[in-house]
Design an enzyme around this catalytic site. Sequence first.
Site, PDB file in Angstrom:
ATOM      1  N   SER A   1      46.345  31.041  40.463  1.00 55.15           N
ATOM      2  CA  SER A   1      45.718  32.010  39.579  1.00 55.15           C
ATOM      3  C   SER A   1      46.090  31.719  38.127  1.00 55.15           C
ATOM      4  O   SER A   1      45.788  30.644  37.617  1.00 55.15           O
ATOM      5  CB  SER A   1      46.094  33.423  40.014  1.00 55.15           C
TER       6      SER A   1
ATOM      7  N   ASP B   1      36.963  36.218  46.608  1.00 54.46           N
ATOM      8  CA  ASP B   1      37.987  36.518  45.614  1.00 54.46           C
ATOM      9  C   ASP B   1      37.476  37.622  44.687  1.00 54.46           C
ATOM     10  O   ASP B   1      36.510  37.411  43.953  1.00 54.46           O
ATOM     11  CB  ASP B   1      38.296  35.243  44.811  1.00 54.46           C
TER      12      ASP B   1
ATOM     13  N   HIS C   1      41.643  36.261  47.051  1.00 51.09           N
ATOM     14  CA  HIS C   1      42.274  35.692  45.867  1.00 51.09           C
ATOM     15  C   HIS C   1      43.612  35.033  46.187  1.00 51.09           C
ATOM     16  O   HIS C   1      43.932  33.972  45.639  1.00 51.09           O
ATOM     17  CB  HIS C   1      42.484  36.785  44.807  1.00 51.09           C
TER      18      HIS C   1
END
Length: 245
Positions: free
Chosen positions: A98, A194, A224
């Site tokens: 991320s 996600d 995610h």
Amino acid sequence: MTERTGRLHDRLAWARLDGVQPGVVFLPGFRSDMQGSKALALRDHCAARGRAFLRFDYSGHGESEGRFEDGTIGQWAADAIAVFDALTEGPQVLVGSSMGGWIALLLARARPERIAALVGIAPAPDFTEKLMWPAFGEAEREEIMQRGVLHLPSQYGEPTPVTRALIEDGGQHNLLDAPIPLRCPVRILHGMRDPDVPWQHALRLVEALESEDVRLHLIKDGDHRLSRPEDLRLLAETVDQLPAG
């Protein structure tokens, strides 16, 4: 293999395995830390193969010193570069989750000669300006600009403080509006379910990278975090299949 732990400059917490190169460096996400399932799974995978591995916490995260609210993309990228320079040698594979994908790209741009390859797990470069800010309503933007912080509800725990400094500093480190001068192999894993970083964001990254050796793996039922057992196996396989230098 025995994992050593310590603090860089009495501030940044880290844990390291010695082993063969290229080593693997894990960069956590926004409000995440080096105790997450992906970091630990990679640690165990590298240990089983006798491979060097490093994980750490940015300032204001996990076991490191500082307040999360005081952090910015620039500060966390500086943390990553400092840990990388002090605790690794030789070629390294960066694995960023991320926000860690954004930090990994900034680190790779700063130390291109040391990067053997880069793996992004739902990488989120430019998320402050291109994902977060557009999602805010007028009242939320006004609160950030006038009061300096907005506390957002989070499905992962306590509300997330989003500061004006984070937004403004993030804009100084955007990458997707120009070619990204990285020539190393890049692998991207992204879940199509996600809710935080749309998988289409990964396409923008693929287009921006100058490297020709870029592969995007979309997981149709992936979220995610990509922390299910099958996701962790895919991550380990992806790291193993990268060129050795």
